[in-house]
Motif scaffolding. Structure first.
Motif, mmCIF file in Angstrom:
data_model
loop_
_atom_site.group_PDB
_atom_site.id
_atom_site.type_symbol
_atom_site.label_atom_id
_atom_site.label_comp_id
_atom_site.label_asym_id
_atom_site.label_seq_id
_atom_site.Cartn_x
_atom_site.Cartn_y
_atom_site.Cartn_z
ATOM 1 N N PRO A 140 0.813 -1.230 0.000
ATOM 2 C CA PRO A 140 0.000 0.000 0.000
ATOM 3 C C PRO A 140 0.843 1.276 0.000
ATOM 4 O O PRO A 140 1.911 1.331 0.615
ATOM 5 N N PHE A 141 0.308 2.316 -0.655
ATOM 6 C CA PHE A 141 0.970 3.621 -0.699
ATOM 7 C C PHE A 141 -0.099 4.703 -0.534
ATOM 8 O O PHE A 141 -1.024 4.789 -1.336
ATOM 9 N N TYR A 167 0.784 8.059 -0.090
ATOM 10 C CA TYR A 167 1.167 9.234 -0.867
ATOM 11 C C TYR A 167 0.680 8.897 -2.273
ATOM 12 O O TYR A 167 1.455 8.520 -3.163
ATOM 13 N N SER A 201 3.936 8.168 -4.547
ATOM 14 C CA SER A 201 5.300 8.534 -4.176
ATOM 15 C C SER A 201 5.875 7.407 -3.315
ATOM 16 O O SER A 201 5.323 7.062 -2.269
ATOM 17 N N ILE A 202 6.972 6.860 -3.800
ATOM 18 C CA ILE A 202 7.548 5.659 -3.174
ATOM 19 C C ILE A 202 8.900 6.005 -2.578
ATOM 20 O O ILE A 202 9.789 6.512 -3.285
ATOM 21 N N GLY A 203 9.067 5.749 -1.287
ATOM 22 C CA GLY A 203 10.336 6.015 -0.621
ATOM 23 C C GLY A 203 11.305 4.868 -0.852
ATOM 24 O O GLY A 203 11.020 3.932 -1.600
ATOM 25 N N ARG A 263 13.959 1.806 0.748
ATOM 26 C CA ARG A 263 14.233 0.954 1.911
ATOM 27 C C ARG A 263 15.743 0.921 2.055
ATOM 28 O O ARG A 263 16.425 0.349 1.212
ATOM 29 N N LYS A 303 12.193 0.422 -3.058
ATOM 30 C CA LYS A 303 11.260 -0.607 -2.602
ATOM 31 C C LYS A 303 10.915 -1.519 -3.778
ATOM 32 O O LYS A 303 11.052 -1.134 -4.948
ATOM 33 N N ASP A 304 10.466 -2.730 -3.456
ATOM 34 C CA ASP A 304 10.196 -3.732 -4.507
ATOM 35 C C ASP A 304 9.215 -3.196 -5.551
ATOM 36 O O ASP A 304 9.356 -3.459 -6.743
ATOM 37 N N MET A 356 -4.828 -5.483 3.514
ATOM 38 C CA MET A 356 -3.964 -4.415 3.002
ATOM 39 C C MET A 356 -2.833 -4.143 3.993
ATOM 40 O O MET A 356 -1.663 -4.040 3.628
ATOM 41 N N ASN A 357 -3.199 -4.061 5.280
ATOM 42 C CA ASN A 357 -2.199 -3.759 6.302
ATOM 43 C C ASN A 357 -1.125 -4.853 6.353
ATOM 44 O O ASN A 357 0.062 -4.562 6.463
ATOM 45 N N SER A 388 1.810 -4.538 4.010
ATOM 46 C CA SER A 388 2.785 -3.452 4.188
ATOM 47 C C SER A 388 4.009 -3.917 4.972
ATOM 48 O O SER A 388 4.921 -3.139 5.215
ATOM 49 N N GLY A 389 4.028 -5.193 5.377
ATOM 50 C CA GLY A 389 5.160 -5.713 6.156
ATOM 51 C C GLY A 389 6.458 -5.618 5.367
ATOM 52 O O GLY A 389 6.454 -5.625 4.132
ATOM 53 N N GLU A 446 3.426 -11.187 -1.384
ATOM 54 C CA GLU A 446 2.488 -10.681 -0.357
ATOM 55 C C GLU A 446 1.062 -11.184 -0.594
ATOM 56 O O GLU A 446 0.249 -11.186 0.326
ATOM 57 N N ARG A 478 -6.620 6.733 4.554
ATOM 58 C CA ARG A 478 -5.623 6.670 5.618
ATOM 59 C C ARG A 478 -5.563 7.986 6.369
ATOM 60 O O ARG A 478 -5.565 9.066 5.779
ATOM 61 N N TYR A 496 -7.355 4.748 10.275
ATOM 62 C CA TYR A 496 -8.009 4.714 8.962
ATOM 63 C C TYR A 496 -9.409 5.290 9.094
ATOM 64 O O TYR A 496 -10.043 5.164 10.143
HETATM 65 C C1 FMN Z 1 -1.544 2.529 4.679
HETATM 66 C C2 FMN Z 1 -0.079 2.575 4.308
HETATM 67 C C3 FMN Z 1 0.379 3.553 3.451
HETATM 68 C C4 FMN Z 1 1.726 3.596 3.049
HETATM 69 N N1 FMN Z 1 2.120 4.579 2.201
HETATM 70 C C5 FMN Z 1 3.401 4.596 1.745
HETATM 71 C C6 FMN Z 1 3.808 5.576 0.798
HETATM 72 O O1 FMN Z 1 3.032 6.417 0.352
HETATM 73 N N2 FMN Z 1 5.092 5.536 0.364
HETATM 74 C C7 FMN Z 1 5.981 4.582 0.792
HETATM 75 O O2 FMN Z 1 7.135 4.564 0.345
HETATM 76 N N3 FMN Z 1 5.605 3.646 1.698
HETATM 77 C C8 FMN Z 1 4.355 3.612 2.166
HETATM 78 N N4 FMN Z 1 3.950 2.653 3.062
HETATM 79 C C9 FMN Z 1 4.904 1.603 3.443
HETATM 80 C C10 FMN Z 1 4.999 0.515 2.354
HETATM 81 O O3 FMN Z 1 3.727 -0.111 2.152
HETATM 82 C C11 FMN Z 1 6.004 -0.555 2.816
HETATM 83 O O4 FMN Z 1 7.297 0.031 2.866
HETATM 84 C C12 FMN Z 1 6.034 -1.784 1.938
HETATM 85 O O5 FMN Z 1 6.793 -2.784 2.591
HETATM 86 C C13 FMN Z 1 6.655 -1.544 0.564
HETATM 87 O O6 FMN Z 1 6.620 -2.785 -0.096
HETATM 88 P P1 FMN Z 1 7.523 -3.186 -1.326
HETATM 89 O O7 FMN Z 1 8.978 -3.174 -0.905
HETATM 90 O O8 FMN Z 1 7.012 -4.553 -1.649
HETATM 91 O O9 FMN Z 1 7.268 -2.192 -2.428
HETATM 92 C C14 FMN Z 1 2.633 2.618 3.527
HETATM 93 C C15 FMN Z 1 2.170 1.636 4.435
HETATM 94 C C16 FMN Z 1 0.830 1.632 4.839
HETATM 95 C C17 FMN Z 1 0.346 0.581 5.808
#
Ligand code: FMN
Length: 210
Positions: A49-50, A52, A66-68, A70, A75-76, A100-101, A104-105, A113, A189, A195
């Protein structure tokens, strides 16, 4: 930090990244959640989940996430979108909030996942991406543009929606393509672990200016 009888003025350049994050995600609320599903180049499914996440335009039909990073690695989800040029956006509804939650692990790259959260996987029809098989609304997307948002690295992925899947349980307002919120039951969110579920819905007519 400055304080007067009108309240505080917080200069964002003077606080930590963590504090900026806390202010931003508690003030820009509620946010839609883009639950992004992707394949890696070698076909492993990924789901995360994202929030942003936003609708950006309708023609072309664009969404953005927007993806940060790790650590120092993407991120994957971002790595996969770069590899395949595709993703699906699964609309998060009340019945899938817990699943969904779970997705996010911080799972290692090899972990699927879909399996970890016990979700059925289906394959998109027009793009090379999986989607959540029992999700009532899914957007099939092709990568449109990647924008570097600066350091430490965040990347805005802009994707074009090329197909929309709608479950027959979803209702549309008569004569339109508006999916009713009452039948969709989306989740937004809020800050931290909070939520928003759909409560009272207010409808307003747009002002008429002569
Ligand atoms: C509700 C929710 C929203 C999230 N939003 C973001 C986000 O906008 N950007 C981000 O980088 N990570 C976000 N995260 C964290 C990512 O879901 C988490 O880092 C995830 O493990 C990334 O998975 P990946 O490496 O498979 O892409 C969020 C987590 C939750 C529970």
């Amino acid at each position: 930090m400055q304080s007067d009888e009108e309240g505080e003025v917080i200069r964002t350049a003077e606080i930590s990244a963590r504090e900026r994050y806390q202010l931003l995600i508690s003030l820009v609320v509620p946010r839609p959640i883009g639950w992004l599903s992707t394949f890696s180049a070698d076909g492993r499914a990924n789901l995360a989940p994202f929030s942003y996440f936003a609708a950006l335009a309708d023609t072309p039909m664009l969404v953005g996430a927007s993806i940060g990073q790790r650590g120092s690695a993407p991120k994957d989800t971002l790595r996969n979108i770069r590899e395949t040029g595709a993703c699906c956006v699964n609309v998060v509804t009340e019945s899938q909030l817990e699943a969904m939650n779970l997705t996010s692990g911080d799972f290692p790259p090899g972990v699927d996942e879909f399996q970890a959260a016990g979700l059925p996987m289906a394959r998109a029809s027009l793009v090379n991406a999986p989607y959540v098989g029992n999700c009532p609304a899914v957007l099939e997307c092709r990568l449109h543009q990647e924008v570097d948002l600066g350091s430490p690295s965040s990347t805005l992925v802009i994707a074009e929606v090329v197909a929309v899947h709608l479950d027959p349980t979803l209702e549309r307002a008569a004569g339109t393509q508006y999916v009713t919120t009452e039948s969709l039951r989306p989740v937004g969110r809020l800050a931290a672990r909070a939520y928003a579920l759909i409560g009272e819905i207010k409808k307003l007519d747009r002002p008429k200016v002569d």
